[in-house]
Write an enzyme that holds these catalytic residues in place. Structure first.
Site, mmCIF file in Angstrom:
data_model
loop_
_atom_site.group_PDB
_atom_site.id
_atom_site.type_symbol
_atom_site.label_atom_id
_atom_site.label_comp_id
_atom_site.label_asym_id
_atom_site.label_seq_id
_atom_site.Cartn_x
_atom_site.Cartn_y
_atom_site.Cartn_z
ATOM 1 N N ASN A 81 0.101 4.709 -0.369
ATOM 2 C CA ASN A 81 -0.868 5.541 0.109
ATOM 3 C C ASN A 81 -1.515 5.298 1.005
ATOM 4 O O ASN A 81 -1.983 6.273 1.396
ATOM 5 C CB ASN A 81 -1.276 6.457 -1.062
ATOM 6 N N ASP A 129 -3.972 -10.307 -16.189
ATOM 7 C CA ASP A 129 -4.853 -11.028 -15.736
ATOM 8 C C ASP A 129 -5.809 -10.871 -17.030
ATOM 9 O O ASP A 129 -6.157 -9.782 -17.367
ATOM 10 C CB ASP A 129 -5.486 -11.131 -14.399
ATOM 11 N N ASP A 145 -3.535 4.000 2.420
ATOM 12 C CA ASP A 145 -5.703 3.797 2.776
ATOM 13 C C ASP A 145 -5.908 2.116 2.915
ATOM 14 O O ASP A 145 -7.125 2.323 2.923
ATOM 15 C CB ASP A 145 -5.888 4.700 0.928
ATOM 16 N N ASP A 164 -1.947 -0.966 -4.217
ATOM 17 C CA ASP A 164 -1.710 -0.172 -4.742
ATOM 18 C C ASP A 164 -0.116 -0.364 -5.703
ATOM 19 O O ASP A 164 0.524 -0.342 -5.709
ATOM 20 C CB ASP A 164 -2.049 1.715 -4.900
ATOM 21 N N GLU A 224 -5.763 -20.763 -17.386
ATOM 22 C CA GLU A 224 -6.258 -20.866 -15.962
ATOM 23 C C GLU A 224 -7.274 -22.335 -16.111
ATOM 24 O O GLU A 224 -8.319 -22.421 -16.160
ATOM 25 C CB GLU A 224 -6.849 -19.877 -15.229
ATOM 26 N N HIS A 231 -4.564 -16.931 -5.530
ATOM 27 C CA HIS A 231 -5.033 -16.261 -4.794
ATOM 28 C C HIS A 231 -6.521 -17.568 -4.528
ATOM 29 O O HIS A 231 -7.195 -17.021 -4.174
ATOM 30 C CB HIS A 231 -5.788 -15.206 -5.721
ATOM 31 N N ASP A 232 -6.847 -18.669 -5.745
ATOM 32 C CA ASP A 232 -8.202 -19.225 -4.660
ATOM 33 C C ASP A 232 -8.689 -20.126 -4.001
ATOM 34 O O ASP A 232 -9.110 -21.385 -3.942
ATOM 35 C CB ASP A 232 -9.038 -19.443 -6.684
ATOM 36 N N ASP A 266 -7.971 -15.946 -18.058
ATOM 37 C CA ASP A 266 -9.159 -16.593 -17.120
ATOM 38 C C ASP A 266 -9.848 -17.410 -17.006
ATOM 39 O O ASP A 266 -10.776 -16.797 -18.457
ATOM 40 C CB ASP A 266 -9.428 -14.949 -15.643
ATOM 41 N N ASP A 289 0.296 -1.285 -0.001
ATOM 42 C CA ASP A 289 -0.457 0.030 -0.097
ATOM 43 C C ASP A 289 1.110 1.483 0.377
ATOM 44 O O ASP A 289 1.426 1.757 1.161
ATOM 45 C CB ASP A 289 -0.964 0.209 1.933
#
Ligand code: NOJ
Length: 572
Positions: A25, A100, A27, A31, A279, A336-337, A201, A23
């Site tokens: 910035n 992706d 928040d 990013d 994928e 990530h799955d 994907d 991150d």
């Protein structure tokens, strides 16, 4: 062979999940500014290519896999200038970038769908899959893989649209050549900018059986969920998998997809040296004579609770023999799955050493390896059990199903949601042992909670300082791979031994012979290897500090010890 090898065959890929990586910035959301600040980290880690999960503007129903603008950058991640800085920063360090590309569906907020939905005779009506209902019912009994019917009713036009995933992810109609052209242009936009390829994907879901006939299955989706919850044995899991395949047989892997893949391959072939990664584990996506995707994942490797020598042997035998001539394998243990490999394949006692052994395995099997961000420091699944904090709607789906189908009490249902959803593997990267693991400033709430084990050494900063940390082992192993080309281009050849718990194989080419011996068990193992005078070989990598006991034809390996031995070249 060494000379002809392409960059994506040599490369170790590293998946970056942008919302959780860094991150910049402050928040609480990752990013591009954050990613740019970590370019040197990536270089020092020793990866060759990054795969970036979707960075596009998205309403974020499916965590970015619902794209509302294929040419943009999500405002919370930055803008195109920052994207370019990141891309150039990677290239300056010799690292490639693949994006992706979600072909099957867009977000329901994408202007194409908004137009398509606006009236029956809108020119884009046929860009998505619209059908009349069957009386008051959906056009057929197909399910969405993400729960419930695959059809969503639109009262304004009195038709249903089809969605394989969430209803906010309407499927594009790939039978329409205008869709193909428009989507290929989106791809060209990034190729022109210099990105090195795409991870495609859910490629299997692009076409549907055009008969749209009902599925005939004895069980419904609730029952399938029940069976999956009570499954214990490998046989039970196989049965659940078979039911799943039957349930979706009209909705995946339809033959027409291969023409689209061939056409897309022609698009990228107009550019120099780009890659397409599917994928999918279906080897049909390699095409014939290298005319579809260059890489498709060997997912069956990670579809096991235990990475035993027996499993790996069987997997390699099946996978390598199934590949079309000239096709290049591609291996991974997590993304990530899925569950994080560290937790999933760890036995809870030896996790750290198992992670080292599993990395040695992944980097030594034939094929391109894919790593998932955070695995290099041993990040594990972090179960977020408060349903109000679920970010992945699949957690909510399974939470509700558990209550409805199993009658589960609140805490059990929350746990099911946490375990079967995907938030657990998407928590912020742990950079330091400061508040919020240094991902974002103290006092800022990160978009997903940080795993508190960052205070127990699971963070980059501390591991950078410890010579024997997992992070430094990753760096070391990536270097070993780079410096030993037989690990990349060498032939893979298993060696039969007297010990089934140890995986022994060669990677060798004309210049180099490497022998790998991996004890994938939790007990000490003795293995006889007749083919070589082992004591003459040099150990170039070892997953543990302890030196193995090597005699002329045998090795004694401690639990989860893995070795790479190299034949010493006798000069003169
Ligand atoms: C596969 C992606 O990896 C997953 O995260 C996503 O939910 C589905 N495809 C739908 O795009």
């Amino acid at each position: 062979m060494r000379e002809q090898i392409k960059w994506w065959q040599k490369a170790v890929f590293y998946q970056i999940y942008p919302r959780s990586f860094a991150d910049g910035n402050g928040d609480g959301i990752g990013d591009f500014k954050g990613m740019i600040a970590k370019l040197d980290y990536l270089k020092e880690l020793g990866i060759d290519a990054a795969w970036l999960s979707p960075h596009f503007p998205s309403p974020y129903v499916d965590c970015g896999y619902d794209i509302s603008d294929y040419r943009g950058v999500a405002p919370e991640y930055g803008d195109l200038d920052l994207f370019k800085q990141f891309l150039n920063g990677l290239h300056a360090r010799g690292i490639k970038l693949v994006l992706d590309l979600v072909l099957n569906h867009t977000s329901d907020l994408h202007p194409w769908f908004q137009e398509s939905k606006s009236s029956l005779n809108n020119p884009k009506r046929d860009w998505y899959i619209w059908k009349k209902g069957n009386g008051k019912q959906a056009p057929n009994n197909w399910y969405s893989a993400f729960g419930g019917s695959a059809w969503e009713y639109d009262a304004a036009t009195d038709e249903y649209y089809y969605h394989y995933f969430f209803k906010e992810q309407p499927d594009l109609n790939w039978k329409n050549p205008a869709v193909k052209e428009a989507m290929f242009n989106e791809a060209r936009f990034w190729l022109n900018m210099g990105v090195d390829g795409f991870r495609l994907d859910a490629v299997g879901t692009i076409f549907e059986d055009e008969s749209y006939s009902n599925i005939k299955l004895k069980i419904d989706q609730d029952e399938l969920f029940r069976l999956s919850q009570i499954a214990e044995t490998a046989k039970d899991h196989t049965q659940v998998h078979l039911y799943w395949m039957k349930m979706f047989k009209h909705q995946v892997d339809q033959p027409e997809v291969h023409q689209i893949m061939k056409d897309l391959r022609k698009v990228i072939n107009k550019y120099e040296d780009r890659v397409l990664i599917g994928e999918t584990d279906d080897v049909a996506f390699y095409g014939n004579n290298d005319d579809e995707l260059q890489l498709n994942f060997n997912f069956p490797l990670m579809r096991t609770k235990k990475l035993s020598a027996e499993h790996v042997r069987k997997n390699q035998k099946e996978r390598l023999s199934a590949l079309p001539v000239g096709a290049w394998p591609c291996n991974t243990l997590g993304n990530h799955d899925s569950s994080r490999a560290f937790s999933y394949f760890g036995d809870g006692v030896n996790d750290n050493i198992q992670a080292r052994l599993n990395l040695m395995l992944l980097l030594s099997l034939k094929g391109t390896p894919f790593l998932y961000n955070g695995e290099e420091i041993g990040m594990s699944d972090y179960l977020i059990t408060d349903p109000k904090k679920f970010k992945d709607p699949l957690s909510t789906l399974y939470y509700n199903l558990d209550k409805k189908v199993m009658g589960a009490p609140e805490p059990n249902a929350s746990l099911t949601g946490a375990e079967r959803g995907r938030d657990k593997c998407r928590t912020p990267l742990q950079w330091t042992n400061e508040p919020n693991a240094g991902f974002c400033p103290a006092g800022i709430e990160p978009w997903l909670p940080v795993n508190p084990d960052y205070r127990k050494g699971i963070n980059v900063k501390e591991q950078e300082k410890q010579t024997d940390s997992l992070l430094n082992f990753y760096r070391f192993m990536l270097k070993v791979r780079r410096e030993n080309p037989a690990l990349i281009s060498g032939e893979y050849q298993e060696i039969e031994t007297d010990n089934q718990s140890v995986l022994v194989f060669y990677r060798r080419d004309a210049q180099q012979v490497l022998l790998l011996a991996l004890n994938l068990s939790d007990t000490e193992q003795q293995v006889v290897v007749n083919t070589h005078d082992l004591y003459k070989m040099k150990i170039i990598a070892n997953t543990v500090k302890q030196q193995p006991n090597v005699s002329i034809h045998s090795l004694a390996l401690s639990s989860y010890q893995g070795l790479i031995l190299s034949e010493v070249q006798i000069s003169g």
